[in-house]
Each structure stands twice: as C-alpha cells, then as structure tokens.
Design a protein around this motif. Structure first.
Motif, PDB file in Angstrom:
ATOM      1  N   ARG A  47      29.373  39.841  72.648  1.00 10.83           N
ATOM      2  CA  ARG A  47      29.959  40.928  73.431  1.00 10.83           C
ATOM      3  C   ARG A  47      31.304  41.306  72.834  1.00 10.83           C
ATOM      4  O   ARG A  47      32.195  40.461  72.717  1.00 10.83           O
ATOM      5  N   PHE A  48      31.449  42.558  72.440  1.00 12.15           N
ATOM      6  CA  PHE A  48      32.710  43.042  71.882  1.00 12.15           C
ATOM      7  C   PHE A  48      33.673  43.396  73.006  1.00 12.15           C
ATOM      8  O   PHE A  48      34.832  42.988  73.010  1.00 12.15           O
ATOM      9  N   GLU A  49      33.200  44.171  73.932  1.00 13.65           N
ATOM     10  CA  GLU A  49      33.919  44.503  75.155  1.00 13.65           C
ATOM     11  C   GLU A  49      32.885  44.987  76.150  1.00 13.65           C
ATOM     12  O   GLU A  49      31.695  45.041  75.848  1.00 13.65           O
ATOM     13  N   ARG A  50      33.305  45.325  77.324  1.00 16.83           N
ATOM     14  CA  ARG A  50      32.359  45.726  78.357  1.00 16.83           C
ATOM     15  C   ARG A  50      31.469  46.883  77.865  1.00 16.83           C
ATOM     16  O   ARG A  50      31.952  47.926  77.435  1.00 16.83           O
ATOM     17  N   TYR A  53      28.064  45.580  72.464  1.00 14.99           N
ATOM     18  CA  TYR A  53      27.619  44.309  71.903  1.00 14.99           C
ATOM     19  C   TYR A  53      27.352  44.473  70.414  1.00 14.99           C
ATOM     20  O   TYR A  53      27.396  45.581  69.876  1.00 14.99           O
ATOM     21  N   PRO A  68      36.433  46.556  64.533  1.00 19.96           N
ATOM     22  CA  PRO A  68      36.752  47.514  65.611  1.00 19.96           C
ATOM     23  C   PRO A  68      36.715  48.962  65.149  1.00 19.96           C
ATOM     24  O   PRO A  68      36.502  49.867  65.964  1.00 19.96           O
ATOM     25  N   LYS A  75      32.768  55.688  69.263  1.00 18.18           N
ATOM     26  CA  LYS A  75      33.197  56.153  70.581  1.00 18.18           C
ATOM     27  C   LYS A  75      33.895  57.502  70.532  1.00 18.18           C
ATOM     28  O   LYS A  75      33.732  58.328  71.435  1.00 18.18           O
ATOM     29  N   LYS A 121      43.353  50.033  73.754  1.00 17.32           N
ATOM     30  CA  LYS A 121      43.159  48.917  72.831  1.00 17.32           C
ATOM     31  C   LYS A 121      41.673  48.798  72.534  1.00 17.32           C
ATOM     32  O   LYS A 121      40.857  48.652  73.447  1.00 17.32           O
ATOM     33  N   ILE A 122      41.293  48.858  71.269  1.00 18.08           N
ATOM     34  CA  ILE A 122      39.910  48.653  70.844  1.00 18.08           C
ATOM     35  C   ILE A 122      39.908  47.438  69.935  1.00 18.08           C
ATOM     36  O   ILE A 122      40.345  47.510  68.782  1.00 18.08           O
ATOM     37  N   GLY A 123      39.454  46.309  70.458  1.00 22.20           N
ATOM     38  CA  GLY A 123      39.551  45.079  69.693  1.00 22.20           C
ATOM     39  C   GLY A 123      41.012  44.767  69.430  1.00 22.20           C
ATOM     40  O   GLY A 123      41.828  44.676  70.350  1.00 22.20           O
ATOM     41  N   SER A 124      41.380  44.677  68.149  1.00 22.71           N
ATOM     42  CA  SER A 124      42.765  44.389  67.774  1.00 22.71           C
ATOM     43  C   SER A 124      43.555  45.648  67.452  1.00 22.71           C
ATOM     44  O   SER A 124      44.730  45.567  67.080  1.00 22.71           O
TER      45      SER A 124
END
Length: 206
Positions: A47-50, A53, A68, A75, A121-124
């Motif tokens: 899972r990367f974020e909500r 995946y 990211p 997106k 924030k997207i990942g780092s």
C-alpha cells in the motif's frame, strides 16, 4: 485467473494501482477491498497510500518501493493517455533546461485541483497544486502550459540561450497563433509581454 494475476497482468509491477481503476469480473468494491488487504498482509501487494497500491519486486536490499513520481504523473499529469495537467513554475523551467535550479517542491497545474493553490505530500515529495485557468485537454495542453510558463517567468529572464531553447520548444510543439489568441484572454497580460520579450512569438506557427 486469480485476482492477483489480474492485477499483475493489468497494471504490472512497481506501477501505481488505483483502487478506483480495478474492475475484476463482477465482484463488488467491498470484496475487492478485502482482497487488497489480504494481498498486502501476505506481501504480494504493498500500500502506497490510501487507495493506491503496487506490486513490489524482491531485490538484494529487500522489497522495492514505488517511485512517488509515478503516482504524481498518474494523479495529476496524465491519466491513461488523457491529459490532466502539466508541470509549472520552477519545475517546468528545470525540465525544459531553462534553469539549473532544482526545486524542492514540484509545481503542477491540473484539472484535479479545485482550490487555487495548496501543497500536498505524495510519498516523500512535496507537490504544490494549482487549479488550471482552463480545462486541460490533449488538444490544448501545449499552448496552455506555454502560456502559463510565460506568465510565471520573471522580467528580463531570457538571454540568447534561453530564447533559443523556448523557440525550439514552440516549434516542436506546434504552438499556433490561433491557439494563443484563443487562450491568451484567460491569462494575465504578463504572459503576452513575455511572449514578445522571449522572441518566442517569432516561432509561433500561423
């Protein structure tokens, strides 16, 4: 075909999988959510974020981590071949070779943003999102991103080398006079002033 095989065949490894894109036979969203959770538990999926995946691969240093930038592109920039946004500000200048300064924050104009300006924030990575002045499409992407660039550069920015770079970009992307006249009213006057100062106007196709 199993659910995991479907994910692998459809999205590949180390690529973002948006749960909203998953269409597996006639199974319901709750069933899909349960399967995603089980695959994450056994390590087949991460899972990367909500809602996002990816299928990791094993490396000598452990499981791979999703880049990211791939999520950012998916997106906010290009959604399954459909233009949704473009890089702007210092990010655009750096990518075009007009500046060597590396931005700490990625700047993007996108259809996906409803507010005028915000940072997420997207990942780092920190990403500053701006609502596009005009709805971005595959047909107007180049001219809209060009006019936004002209609107953000500082006065006196263009030396001979930069003029050459932007002139080539205008030619390569077939920016036309008609397109500029169509969308220029949506931008501040600064955009047109810089269009003249940069001499890019001489490369605009009829």
């Amino acid at each position: 075909m199993t659910f995991f095989e479907y994910l692998s065949d459809t999205f590949g490894v180390n690529e973002p999988i948006f749960s909203s894109d998953i269409k597996f036979e006639n199974y319901s969203k709750p069933w899909i959510a349960k399967q995603l959770a089980e695959l994450c538990e056994n390590g087949s999926l991460a899972r990367f974020e909500r809602g996002i995946y990816y299928i990791p691969v094993k490396t000598p240093f452990g499981s791979s981590v999703l880049n990211p930038n791939k999520v950012i592109e998916r997106k906010y920039i290009m959604d399954n071949g459909k233009a949704n946004g473009f890089y702007s500000g210092l990010t655009a200048l750096n990518r075009l070779g007009l500046s060597t300064q590396m931005p700490n924050t990625i700047e993007i104009c996108t259809n996906s943003e409803r507010t005028k300006l915000r940072t997420v924030k997207i990942g780092s990575r920190d990403v500053t999102l701006r609502r596009s002045r005009v709805k971005i499409t595959n047909e107007n992407l180049n001219v809209i991103s060009f006019l936004e660039l002209m609107n953000t550069i500082p006065t006196g920015f263009f030396d001979d080398e930069r003029k050459s770079i932007i002139g080539k970009w205008v030619r390569d992307n077939k920016i036309t006079k008609d397109l500029i006249l169509k969308y220029a009213p949506e931008f501040p006057d600064k955009a047109m002033r810089n269009l003249v100062e940069s001499e890019a106007v001489f490369y605009v196709a009829q």
